[in-house]
Design a protein around this motif. Structure first.
Motif, PDB file in Angstrom:
ATOM      1  N   VAL B  61     -26.170  54.027 -11.066  1.00 23.38           N
ATOM      2  CA  VAL B  61     -26.801  52.712 -11.181  1.00 23.38           C
ATOM      3  C   VAL B  61     -26.358  51.758 -10.071  1.00 23.38           C
ATOM      4  CG1 VAL B  61     -27.201  52.871 -13.659  1.00 23.38           C
ATOM      5  CG2 VAL B  61     -25.076  51.832 -12.827  1.00 23.38           C
ATOM      6  N   ARG B  63     -26.109  52.831  -7.004  1.00 26.64           N
ATOM      7  CA  ARG B  63     -26.577  53.533  -5.796  1.00 26.64           C
ATOM      8  C   ARG B  63     -25.393  53.960  -4.936  1.00 26.64           C
ATOM      9  NH1 ARG B  63     -31.512  49.654  -3.839  1.00 26.64           N
ATOM     10  NH2 ARG B  63     -31.850  48.728  -5.882  1.00 26.64           N
ATOM     11  N   THR B 184     -22.015  46.079 -12.537  1.00 23.36           N
ATOM     12  CA  THR B 184     -22.858  47.086 -11.901  1.00 23.36           C
ATOM     13  C   THR B 184     -24.319  46.642 -11.837  1.00 23.36           C
ATOM     14  OG1 THR B 184     -23.065  48.230 -14.020  1.00 23.36           O
ATOM     15  CG2 THR B 184     -21.407  49.053 -12.504  1.00 23.36           C
ATOM     16  N   PHE B 185     -24.726  45.752 -12.745  1.00 20.20           N
ATOM     17  CA  PHE B 185     -26.109  45.292 -12.730  1.00 20.20           C
ATOM     18  C   PHE B 185     -26.319  44.205 -11.680  1.00 20.20           C
ATOM     19  CE2 PHE B 185     -29.218  42.147 -14.478  1.00 20.20           C
ATOM     20  CZ  PHE B 185     -30.350  42.902 -14.257  1.00 20.20           C
ATOM     21  N   ASP B 186     -25.412  43.251 -11.623  1.00 23.21           N
ATOM     22  CA  ASP B 186     -25.618  42.062 -10.795  1.00 23.21           C
ATOM     23  C   ASP B 186     -24.258  41.604 -10.267  1.00 23.21           C
ATOM     24  OD1 ASP B 186     -26.185  39.618  -9.723  1.00 23.21           O
ATOM     25  OD2 ASP B 186     -26.796  38.665 -11.596  1.00 23.21           O
ATOM     26  N   TYR B 236     -30.978  59.609 -17.279  1.00 19.83           N
ATOM     27  CA  TYR B 236     -31.602  58.403 -16.724  1.00 19.83           C
ATOM     28  C   TYR B 236     -33.119  58.450 -16.879  1.00 19.83           C
ATOM     29  CZ  TYR B 236     -32.878  55.036 -13.010  1.00 19.83           C
ATOM     30  OH  TYR B 236     -33.422  53.999 -12.290  1.00 19.83           O
ATOM     31  N   LEU B 242     -27.922  51.830 -20.369  1.00 20.11           N
ATOM     32  CA  LEU B 242     -26.816  52.511 -19.712  1.00 20.11           C
ATOM     33  C   LEU B 242     -25.977  53.347 -20.684  1.00 20.11           C
ATOM     34  CD1 LEU B 242     -25.252  52.903 -17.019  1.00 20.11           C
ATOM     35  CD2 LEU B 242     -23.770  51.055 -17.767  1.00 20.11           C
TER      36      LEU B 242
END
Lengths: 259, 308
Positions: B61, B63, B184-186, B236, B242
């Motif tokens: 997530v 990358r 990890t998202f933002d 995924y 998640l």
């Protein structure tokens, strides 16, 4: 009365001589301004003018070269729990496996503290915030299923659920539909009524310009600061945009400049 | 293949007469357990099968999947040096893996070099250094077993070490799930609410390095990336959150490593590649048949195409 006045003026956002250099390139040059509670302040300028840079430097997200940013007479970056910052949508990977509900719940991360799980009050706040932006019915959707406007509303809900005193929105109007724009403007107005401070950047304000209390015209340095009609003068715009002005006021400006 | 795993449990629940109808299958499953090396291999494959996809989900997530590959290759010099000095290889591999990750951070911070190029250069350099050191320091090391894993030579001590690492990492993820999700998202948003993002980043490096070291013996440094990424990526395609990706990924990881070990036993195949190929086959199935995103099963695919 005087005590009340002093307290009131304490809740002021103050930026003094803020300067940023990025790998030797001047990003922001000695920007100074103050914002009082209950003000809706727009930030306008061409692409690369340093609007995002200014927000990030104010919050201490990128190192600043010089300058001070204070709120309530203390450095702002030491009281980030009072700030809601909404980054540009393009900064986010919208394929991230997460639902709308859990994105908005992130707002409570700091207030809950380490190792704690959200309780009933956090859930209530998230529910209210989602209802305000008309996204509660979609709460269990994965964010990759959303339109641009809906994504922006989710982020707006996250900012609301933070219950902040200062709000920073970076280009919230980019690629959103009219419904979202109307919801955003209504909420901005609500927040202003509650005495919050709002800073909103956009490269194209359009009709929303009239809603602003104040407009900052930025291109590396602060070119103008005042009521929208005072700021959007041909002289100021020429300074900010140079000869390559590409917006709706171009014809008027061209005739003023070249005749 | 997943259903075979549940069979021994199922048999216990079935009344005695019916048990006789399943003897061949049962022998097939239980026979390998007579050997200690197989019991150990199965134990470690279960631990690694759970741990890798959960940690790997974070890599996907963000990358950063290739970062796993970088760290895996970067442990080689540390392995060689700690063997030479006679210290615990865990220590050397850990330091060396973290250094590899930090090298990328350094290159990115100090130059305009993009992350993919920095990674390619870093992991090949560390790997070359490792192979060089193994020769120069005359390590008594079977290079093959480190590169491709040797799950059939696992000792009980290895299992305990892997178990301790796995429990620690899973505990940390459980305790800090909320913060790690935000980060990890933002990342910018996480920084803006005052989360210590540099500490979290370092924590990730440590977590990934330890996971790789724990899995190294099972699948080897070259193939460990597949166990980190494969099962989680399969999940995924099937879920929307998640934590679901982690749990389903762990299930796929267990199925892959379990099946891989059995295939390796019965058909005399190398265990690491067997595990990896099972995991990749699962991914292929999900890619084709995922209800929401499968190539063959995606809803309204043709309709959407025509409309455009």
């Amino acid at each position: 009365m005087s005590i009340v006045l002093i307290l009131f003026s304490d809740f002021m956002l103050e930026v003094q001589q803020l300067a940023v250099n990025y790998r030797g390139i001047r990003g922001l040059d000695s920007v100074s301004f103050r914002v009082e509670p209950g003000q809706l302040v727009g930030v306008i300028g061409p692409n690369g003018a340093g609007k995002s840079t200014m927000f990030k430097a104010m919050l201490g997200l990128i190192p600043k070269d010089r300058g001070v940013v204070k709120y309530c007479t203390c450095p702002l970056h030491q009281q980030l729990e009072r700030v809601a910052y909404v980054p540009q949508r393009s900064q986010i990977d919208w394929d991230y496996p997460i639902t709308i509900w859990n994105v908005v719940m992130m707002a409570r991360t700091r207030q809950l503290g380490w190792l704690r799980k959200p309780g009933r009050s956090a859930k209530e706040l998230v529910k209210t915030a989602l209802s305000q932006v008309a996204m509660y019915d979609l709460r269990d959707r994965r964010i990759s299923d959303l339109s641009g406007g809906q994504q922006q509303r989710v982020f707006l809900a996250r900012a609301l659920a933070q219950q902040a005193e200062l709000f920073f929105f970076d280009e919230p109007f980019t690629g959103v539909d009219t419904k979202t724009e109307a919801i955003m403007l209504r909420i901005f107005d609500d927040l202003r009524q509650q005495g919050k401070i709002l800073l909103i950047s956009s490269h194209d304000w359009g009709q929303a310009l009239s809603q602003l209390d104040r407009l900052l015209l930025l291109n590396q340095r602060l070119i103008a600061d005042g009521a929208p009609y005072q700021v959007m003068t041909p002289e100021n715009l020429q300074q900010a945009y140079g000869a390559t002005l590409q917006t709706h006021w171009q014809p008027r400006f061209d005739s003023n400049f070249f005749c | 293949m997943g259903k075979y795993k549940a069979l021994p449990l199922l048999c216990l629940a079935i009344p005695h007469p019916y048990l006789n109808s399943l003897p061949s299958m049962l022998t097939w499953l239980l026979d390998p357990l007579n050997y200690e090396f197989m019991r150990n291999a199965i134990a470690i494959s279960l631990i690694v099968g759970i741990l890798c996809p959960i940690v790997g989900s974070y890599l996907i997530v963000q990358r950063m999947a290739l970062l796993g590959d970088v760290i895996a290759h970067s442990v080689m010099p540390g392995l060689s040096i700690s063997l030479f000095l006679g210290i615990d290889i865990l220590f050397g591999a850990f330091v060396s893996g973290i250094l590899g990750a930090l090298t990328i951070v350094l290159i990115r911070a100090q130059s305009r070099v993009k992350v993919d190029s920095a990674m390619a250069l870093t992991f090949s350099s560390y790997f070359a250094l490792g192979v060089m050191l193994i020769t120069v320091l005359r390590n008594k090391l079977d290079l093959d077993s480190f590169l491709f894993g040797d799950i059939l030579s696992i000792s009980v001590a290895d299992i305990w070490r892997t178990l301790v690492i796995a429990v620690l990492i899973l505990l940390v993820i459980k305790l800090f799930y909320k913060e790690l999700l935000f980060y990890t998202f933002d990342q910018t948003g996480a920084q803006a609410i005052g989360l210590p993002i540099n500490a979290i980043y370092m924590g990730f490096m440590v977590m990934i390095t330890l996971t790789i070291i724990a899995s190294m013996q099972a699948v080897g440094v070259i193939l460990v990336i597949s166990l980190l990424v494969g099962p989680a990526l399969t999940a995924y395609l099937l879920v929307k959150e998640l934590h679901q990706m982690m749990l389903l990924g762990a299930l796929f990881g267990v199925v892959s490593s379990f099946t891989g070990v059995y295939l390796s036993y019965f058909f005399n195949l190398p265990s690491g590649p067997a595990i990896v190929l099972v995991s990749s086959s699962l991914f292929l199935l999900a890619l084709l048949f995922s209800p929401s995103q499968g190539i063959l099963t995606r809803p309204n695919l043709l309709f959407r195409r025509r409309r455009q």
